[in-house]
Design a protein around this motif. Structure first.
Motif, PDB file in Angstrom:
ATOM      1  N   LEU A   1       9.876  -5.349  -2.865  1.00 30.78           N
ATOM      2  CA  LEU A   1       9.377  -6.322  -3.182  1.00 30.78           C
ATOM      3  C   LEU A   1       7.787  -4.885  -4.165  1.00 30.78           C
ATOM      4  O   LEU A   1       8.109  -3.499  -4.837  1.00 30.78           O
ATOM      5  CB  LEU A   1       7.919  -6.472  -2.565  1.00 30.78           C
ATOM      6  CG  LEU A   1       8.238  -7.522  -1.216  1.00 30.78           C
ATOM      7  CD1 LEU A   1       7.582  -7.670  -0.017  1.00 30.78           C
ATOM      8  CD2 LEU A   1       8.630  -8.541  -1.500  1.00 30.78           C
ATOM      9  N   SER A   2       7.185  -5.102  -4.610  1.00 33.33           N
ATOM     10  CA  SER A   2       6.182  -4.575  -5.926  1.00 33.33           C
ATOM     11  C   SER A   2       5.462  -4.016  -5.424  1.00 33.33           C
ATOM     12  O   SER A   2       5.016  -4.196  -4.579  1.00 33.33           O
ATOM     13  CB  SER A   2       5.838  -5.504  -7.022  1.00 33.33           C
ATOM     14  OG  SER A   2       4.498  -6.579  -6.458  1.00 33.33           O
ATOM     15  N   GLU A   3       4.825  -2.585  -5.651  1.00 30.45           N
ATOM     16  CA  GLU A   3       3.837  -2.224  -4.652  1.00 30.45           C
ATOM     17  C   GLU A   3       2.788  -3.415  -4.249  1.00 30.45           C
ATOM     18  O   GLU A   3       2.332  -2.892  -3.750  1.00 30.45           O
ATOM     19  CB  GLU A   3       3.850  -0.722  -5.705  1.00 30.45           C
ATOM     20  CG  GLU A   3       4.301   0.703  -5.467  1.00 30.45           C
ATOM     21  CD  GLU A   3       3.849   1.340  -5.997  1.00 30.45           C
ATOM     22  OE1 GLU A   3       2.704   2.087  -5.530  1.00 30.45           O
ATOM     23  OE2 GLU A   3       4.598   1.564  -7.226  1.00 30.45           O
ATOM     24  N   ALA A   4       2.146  -4.038  -6.272  1.00 30.62           N
ATOM     25  CA  ALA A   4       0.914  -4.840  -5.670  1.00 30.62           C
ATOM     26  C   ALA A   4       0.946  -5.479  -4.089  1.00 30.62           C
ATOM     27  O   ALA A   4       0.447  -6.543  -3.751  1.00 30.62           O
ATOM     28  CB  ALA A   4       0.615  -5.328  -7.021  1.00 30.62           C
ATOM     29  N   ASN A   5       2.541  -5.909  -4.770  1.00 31.52           N
ATOM     30  CA  ASN A   5       3.048  -7.606  -3.053  1.00 31.52           C
ATOM     31  C   ASN A   5       2.622  -6.922  -1.952  1.00 31.52           C
ATOM     32  O   ASN A   5       2.596  -7.144  -1.248  1.00 31.52           O
ATOM     33  CB  ASN A   5       4.129  -7.998  -3.555  1.00 31.52           C
ATOM     34  CG  ASN A   5       4.451  -9.110  -2.801  1.00 31.52           C
ATOM     35  OD1 ASN A   5       3.893  -9.343  -2.354  1.00 31.52           O
ATOM     36  ND2 ASN A   5       5.089  -9.697  -3.600  1.00 31.52           N
ATOM     37  N   VAL A   6       2.987  -5.098  -1.992  1.00 30.89           N
ATOM     38  CA  VAL A   6       2.642  -4.558  -0.785  1.00 30.89           C
ATOM     39  C   VAL A   6       1.249  -4.177  -0.183  1.00 30.89           C
ATOM     40  O   VAL A   6       1.465  -4.945   0.179  1.00 30.89           O
ATOM     41  CB  VAL A   6       3.930  -3.111  -0.447  1.00 30.89           C
ATOM     42  CG1 VAL A   6       4.202  -2.140   0.695  1.00 30.89           C
ATOM     43  CG2 VAL A   6       5.472  -3.079  -0.848  1.00 30.89           C
ATOM     44  N   ARG A   7       0.869  -4.469  -1.467  1.00 27.38           N
ATOM     45  CA  ARG A   7      -0.836  -3.857  -0.789  1.00 27.38           C
ATOM     46  C   ARG A   7      -1.343  -5.376  -0.416  1.00 27.38           C
ATOM     47  O   ARG A   7      -1.919  -5.348   0.596  1.00 27.38           O
ATOM     48  CB  ARG A   7      -1.507  -3.202  -2.597  1.00 27.38           C
ATOM     49  CG  ARG A   7      -1.103  -1.986  -2.215  1.00 27.38           C
ATOM     50  CD  ARG A   7      -2.127  -1.590  -3.355  1.00 27.38           C
ATOM     51  NE  ARG A   7      -2.584  -2.089  -4.698  1.00 27.38           N
ATOM     52  CZ  ARG A   7      -1.321  -1.616  -6.030  1.00 27.38           C
ATOM     53  NH1 ARG A   7      -0.544  -0.514  -5.336  1.00 27.38           N
ATOM     54  NH2 ARG A   7      -0.531  -2.130  -7.079  1.00 27.38           N
TER      55      ARG A   7
ATOM     56  N   ASP B   1       2.996   6.254   8.392  1.00 25.49           N
ATOM     57  CA  ASP B   1       2.073   6.588   6.664  1.00 25.49           C
ATOM     58  C   ASP B   1       2.751   6.634   5.870  1.00 25.49           C
ATOM     59  O   ASP B   1       3.649   7.928   5.086  1.00 25.49           O
ATOM     60  CB  ASP B   1       1.486   7.536   7.295  1.00 25.49           C
ATOM     61  CG  ASP B   1       0.326   7.801   7.867  1.00 25.49           C
ATOM     62  OD1 ASP B   1      -0.788   7.256   7.753  1.00 25.49           O
ATOM     63  OD2 ASP B   1       0.281   9.098   8.887  1.00 25.49           O
ATOM     64  N   VAL B   2       4.139   6.202   5.734  1.00 26.74           N
ATOM     65  CA  VAL B   2       4.517   5.704   4.602  1.00 26.74           C
ATOM     66  C   VAL B   2       3.933   5.421   3.348  1.00 26.74           C
ATOM     67  O   VAL B   2       3.536   4.387   3.557  1.00 26.74           O
ATOM     68  CB  VAL B   2       6.081   5.135   4.730  1.00 26.74           C
ATOM     69  CG1 VAL B   2       7.149   4.981   3.583  1.00 26.74           C
ATOM     70  CG2 VAL B   2       7.017   5.474   5.869  1.00 26.74           C
ATOM     71  N   LYS B   3       4.289   5.447   2.190  1.00 33.19           N
ATOM     72  CA  LYS B   3       3.265   5.466   1.146  1.00 33.19           C
ATOM     73  C   LYS B   3       3.816   4.024   0.733  1.00 33.19           C
ATOM     74  O   LYS B   3       5.239   3.921   0.677  1.00 33.19           O
ATOM     75  CB  LYS B   3       4.031   6.402  -0.338  1.00 33.19           C
ATOM     76  CG  LYS B   3       3.390   8.054   0.330  1.00 33.19           C
ATOM     77  CD  LYS B   3       3.601   8.851  -1.227  1.00 33.19           C
ATOM     78  CE  LYS B   3       2.906  10.230  -0.541  1.00 33.19           C
ATOM     79  NZ  LYS B   3       3.709  11.429  -0.565  1.00 33.19           N
ATOM     80  N   GLN B   4       3.189   3.376  -0.039  1.00 33.77           N
ATOM     81  CA  GLN B   4       3.218   2.064  -0.544  1.00 33.77           C
ATOM     82  C   GLN B   4       4.009   2.176  -1.879  1.00 33.77           C
ATOM     83  O   GLN B   4       5.642   0.787  -0.955  1.00 33.77           O
ATOM     84  CB  GLN B   4       2.137   0.852  -1.090  1.00 33.77           C
ATOM     85  CG  GLN B   4       0.589   1.234   0.600  1.00 33.77           C
ATOM     86  CD  GLN B   4      -0.195   0.662   0.259  1.00 33.77           C
ATOM     87  OE1 GLN B   4      -0.454   0.395  -0.784  1.00 33.77           O
ATOM     88  NE2 GLN B   4      -1.177   0.929   1.474  1.00 33.77           N
ATOM     89  N   ALA B   5       4.507   3.075  -2.268  1.00 34.69           N
ATOM     90  CA  ALA B   5       5.711   2.745  -3.221  1.00 34.69           C
ATOM     91  C   ALA B   5       6.809   3.488  -2.408  1.00 34.69           C
ATOM     92  O   ALA B   5       7.807   2.315  -2.926  1.00 34.69           O
ATOM     93  CB  ALA B   5       5.400   4.094  -3.810  1.00 34.69           C
ATOM     94  N   GLU B   6       6.938   3.606  -1.169  1.00 31.81           N
ATOM     95  CA  GLU B   6       8.433   3.577  -0.658  1.00 31.81           C
ATOM     96  C   GLU B   6       8.321   3.206   0.456  1.00 31.81           C
ATOM     97  O   GLU B   6       9.660   2.072   0.085  1.00 31.81           O
ATOM     98  CB  GLU B   6       8.115   4.982   0.683  1.00 31.81           C
ATOM     99  CG  GLU B   6       8.338   6.392  -0.470  1.00 31.81           C
ATOM    100  CD  GLU B   6       9.696   6.361  -0.974  1.00 31.81           C
ATOM    101  OE1 GLU B   6      10.589   6.469  -0.582  1.00 31.81           O
ATOM    102  OE2 GLU B   6       9.319   6.985  -2.540  1.00 31.81           O
TER     103      GLU B   6
END
Length: 157
Positions: A131-137, A119-124
């Motif tokens: 990487l960018s948040e979009a890439n992580v998503r 449950d680590v936030k995607q921004a973290e």
């Protein structure tokens, strides 16, 4: 936040992260302990540029990556068969299978999904991985699809 509080707050999450990397209970235990030794030694140098959790997860991820590199240099398959030991763990079969599937993923995907499962936030996650948040998503979505497919192929739910 003092070391004891950090330890109590993050131990289980760091252990599960390590387990996702190495899929071996004892090795994951060792890696989590090494992570907290580093945290203990470096706590006074923490600059609060990110959250404590992000800092600890980065330390744990780097620790796990070093372990994987060591395993590549000295694979267990080079050991005589009679030295290999079967581990009996009390982890549910589905969770064992999940760890096995995660351990088969490429290193970056392993880090990303292990952090997502904690449950680590995607921004973290984006900060930890670089990487960018979009890439992580996108990566999380694809990783989940891969894992779901493996569960279906194995007859798991």
């Amino acid at each position: 936040m003092g070391f004891e509080e950090i330890y109590k707050t993050y131990w289980d999450r760091i252990f599960r992260l390590c387990m996702g990397f190495v899929n071996d209970y004892d090795t994951a235990q060792d890696l989590a302990q090494e992570t907290f030794i580093i945290v203990w030694q470096k706590l006074d140098t923490f600059r609060n540029e990110s959250s404590v959790g992000t800092w600890i997860f980065r330390i744990a991820s780097n620790n796990c990556l070093r372990q994987i590199e060591k395993q590549k240099r000295f694979p267990k398959s080079d050991l005589p068969n009679h030295l290999l030991e079967e581990k009996q763990t009390s982890i549910e079969p589905q969770i064992q299978f999940l760890y096995k599937c995660i351990a088969e993923l490429p290193e970056t995907d392993r880090i990303i999904i292990s952090l997502e499962l904690e449950d680590v936030k995607q921004a973290e996650i984006a900060k930890i991985i670089g990487l960018s948040e979009a890439n992580v998503r996108v990566k999380i979505h694809r990783i989940k699809e891969k894992l779901t497919q493996k569960f279906k192929e194995n007859g798991q739910r």
